[in-house]
Design a protein around this motif. Structure first.
Motif, PDB file in Angstrom:
ATOM      1  N   UNK A 106       9.728 -19.850  44.963  1.00 41.05           N
ATOM      2  CA  UNK A 106       8.947 -18.903  44.175  1.00 41.05           C
ATOM      3  C   UNK A 106       8.977 -19.282  42.698  1.00 41.05           C
ATOM      4  N   UNK A 107      10.082 -19.850  42.226  1.00 41.12           N
ATOM      5  CA  UNK A 107      10.156 -20.296  40.833  1.00 41.12           C
ATOM      6  C   UNK A 107       9.145 -21.409  40.569  1.00 41.12           C
ATOM      7  N   UNK A 108       9.048 -22.355  41.518  1.00 39.30           N
ATOM      8  CA  UNK A 108       8.087 -23.440  41.341  1.00 39.30           C
ATOM      9  C   UNK A 108       6.651 -22.910  41.421  1.00 39.30           C
ATOM     10  N   UNK A 109       6.398 -21.985  42.324  1.00 41.97           N
ATOM     11  CA  UNK A 109       5.062 -21.386  42.416  1.00 41.97           C
ATOM     12  C   UNK A 109       4.703 -20.653  41.123  1.00 41.97           C
ATOM     13  N   UNK A 110       5.681 -19.953  40.548  1.00 47.99           N
ATOM     14  CA  UNK A 110       5.434 -19.266  39.277  1.00 47.99           C
ATOM     15  C   UNK A 110       5.097 -20.261  38.173  1.00 47.99           C
ATOM     16  N   UNK A 111       5.813 -21.390  38.149  1.00 45.11           N
ATOM     17  CA  UNK A 111       5.543 -22.423  37.140  1.00 45.11           C
ATOM     18  C   UNK A 111       4.160 -23.037  37.342  1.00 45.11           C
ATOM     19  N   UNK A 112       3.791 -23.276  38.592  1.00 43.99           N
ATOM     20  CA  UNK A 112       2.451 -23.794  38.878  1.00 43.99           C
ATOM     21  C   UNK A 112       1.379 -22.817  38.404  1.00 43.99           C
ATOM     22  N   UNK A 113       1.611 -21.528  38.653  1.00 43.12           N
ATOM     23  CA  UNK A 113       0.652 -20.513  38.211  1.00 43.12           C
ATOM     24  C   UNK A 113       0.541 -20.508  36.689  1.00 43.12           C
ATOM     25  N   UNK A 114       1.674 -20.679  35.997  1.00 45.91           N
ATOM     26  CA  UNK A 114       1.649 -20.755  34.531  1.00 45.91           C
ATOM     27  C   UNK A 114       0.852 -21.969  34.065  1.00 45.91           C
ATOM     28  N   UNK A 115       1.051 -23.113  34.736  1.00 43.74           N
ATOM     29  CA  UNK A 115       0.309 -24.317  34.359  1.00 43.74           C
ATOM     30  C   UNK A 115      -1.189 -24.107  34.529  1.00 43.74           C
ATOM     31  N   UNK A 117      -2.776 -21.172  34.500  1.00 43.73           N
ATOM     32  CA  UNK A 117      -3.226 -20.188  33.511  1.00 43.73           C
ATOM     33  C   UNK A 117      -3.340 -20.794  32.114  1.00 43.73           C
ATOM     34  N   UNK A 118      -2.452 -21.722  31.781  1.00 43.32           N
ATOM     35  CA  UNK A 118      -2.432 -22.333  30.449  1.00 43.32           C
ATOM     36  C   UNK A 118      -3.388 -23.509  30.305  1.00 43.32           C
ATOM     37  N   UNK A 119      -3.911 -24.012  31.423  1.00 45.48           N
ATOM     38  CA  UNK A 119      -4.762 -25.205  31.385  1.00 45.48           C
ATOM     39  C   UNK A 119      -6.047 -24.918  30.626  1.00 45.48           C
ATOM     40  N   UNK A 120      -6.379 -25.805  29.706  1.00 48.11           N
ATOM     41  CA  UNK A 120      -7.607 -25.705  28.926  1.00 48.11           C
ATOM     42  C   UNK A 120      -8.474 -26.924  29.236  1.00 48.11           C
ATOM     43  N   UNK A 121      -9.460 -26.800  30.134  1.00 46.68           N
ATOM     44  CA  UNK A 121     -10.299 -27.967  30.450  1.00 46.68           C
ATOM     45  C   UNK A 121     -11.164 -28.352  29.270  1.00 46.68           C
ATOM     46  N   UNK A 122     -11.432 -29.668  29.184  1.00 51.78           N
ATOM     47  CA  UNK A 122     -12.383 -30.136  28.179  1.00 51.78           C
ATOM     48  C   UNK A 122     -13.748 -29.597  28.577  1.00 51.78           C
ATOM     49  N   UNK A 123     -14.505 -29.113  27.624  1.00 50.03           N
ATOM     50  CA  UNK A 123     -15.816 -28.543  27.944  1.00 50.03           C
ATOM     51  C   UNK A 123     -16.900 -29.211  27.125  1.00 50.03           C
ATOM     52  N   UNK A 124     -18.095 -29.094  27.633  1.00 42.99           N
ATOM     53  CA  UNK A 124     -19.272 -29.601  26.944  1.00 42.99           C
ATOM     54  C   UNK A 124     -20.262 -28.453  26.825  1.00 42.99           C
ATOM     55  N   UNK A 125     -21.010 -28.422  25.766  1.00 41.33           N
ATOM     56  CA  UNK A 125     -22.068 -27.436  25.612  1.00 41.33           C
ATOM     57  C   UNK A 125     -23.336 -27.980  26.271  1.00 41.33           C
ATOM     58  N   UNK A 126     -23.860 -27.256  27.241  1.00 45.81           N
ATOM     59  CA  UNK A 126     -25.125 -27.625  27.880  1.00 45.81           C
ATOM     60  C   UNK A 126     -26.021 -26.392  27.886  1.00 45.81           C
ATOM     61  N   UNK A 127     -27.112 -26.470  27.173  1.00 42.23           N
ATOM     62  CA  UNK A 127     -28.079 -25.370  27.106  1.00 42.23           C
ATOM     63  C   UNK A 127     -27.405 -24.046  26.766  1.00 42.23           C
ATOM     64  N   UNK A 128     -26.445 -24.086  25.855  1.00 40.72           N
ATOM     65  CA  UNK A 128     -25.788 -22.858  25.438  1.00 40.72           C
ATOM     66  C   UNK A 128     -24.744 -22.340  26.411  1.00 40.72           C
ATOM     67  N   UNK A 129     -24.508 -23.038  27.507  1.00 41.33           N
ATOM     68  CA  UNK A 129     -23.540 -22.604  28.511  1.00 41.33           C
ATOM     69  C   UNK A 129     -22.389 -23.600  28.544  1.00 41.33           C
ATOM     70  N   UNK A 130     -21.179 -23.110  28.677  1.00 42.48           N
ATOM     71  CA  UNK A 130     -20.008 -23.989  28.765  1.00 42.48           C
ATOM     72  C   UNK A 130     -19.856 -24.483  30.197  1.00 42.48           C
TER      73      UNK A 130
END
Length: 138
Positions: A106-115, A117-130
């Motif tokens: 459960x500790x590892x699952x909690x850490x995976x969930x944190x990863x 939740x914290x992940x910020x994907x690189x995004x591109x602007x396309x027609x005003x939509x991310x």
């Protein structure tokens, strides 16, 4: 980077070299968990050199090998290959299979969930939509 596929022994040898920064055949033999013949490790290191993953310098009569690629590059390359060939480029399929076949605390699952939740994907602007890079609007 072109996909680099390493079999188990090659990866084990590379990990020993990465750990030390540079290594001789004897250094590798001292830092792996199984008993192998000197010639087996020497042949593997020569093969890794031919693949462009190691180089060597001669110190007396001893070859001292240095890595030409870093561990993260190989890890990413091999994982991308696995993701493409076994999981149809689906991270969801990969994680689901991992959770099905491996006991996870459960500790590892909690850490995976944190990863996640914290992940910020690189995004591109396309027609005003991310959109996530490489993703679709499905």
């Amino acid at each position: 980077m072109k996909t680099k596929k390493l079999h188990h022994l090659e990866l084990e040898v590379m990990k020993a070299v990465w750990k030390q920064g540079e290594a001789t055949v004897n250094d590798v033999l001292d830092n792996i968990d199984r008993k192998l013949a000197y010639t087996t490790v020497a042949t593997t290191m020569k093969s890794l050199e031919k693949k462009g993953l190691l180089s060597h310098q001669v110190d007396g009569r001893t070859f001292v090998y240095q890595p030409l690629v870093n561990e993260a590059d190989i890890t990413h390359s091999m994982l991308n290959d696995l993701l493409e060939n076994l999981f149809d480029n689906s991270a969801e399929k990969l994680v689901n299979t991992l959770l099905e076949v491996r006991q996870t605390s459960s500790a590892e699952l909690n850490r995976l969930q944190e990863l996640i939740n914290d992940y910020q994907p690189e995004t591109e602007e396309l027609s005003g939509t991310q959109y996530a890079k490489g993703g679709t609007d499905d």
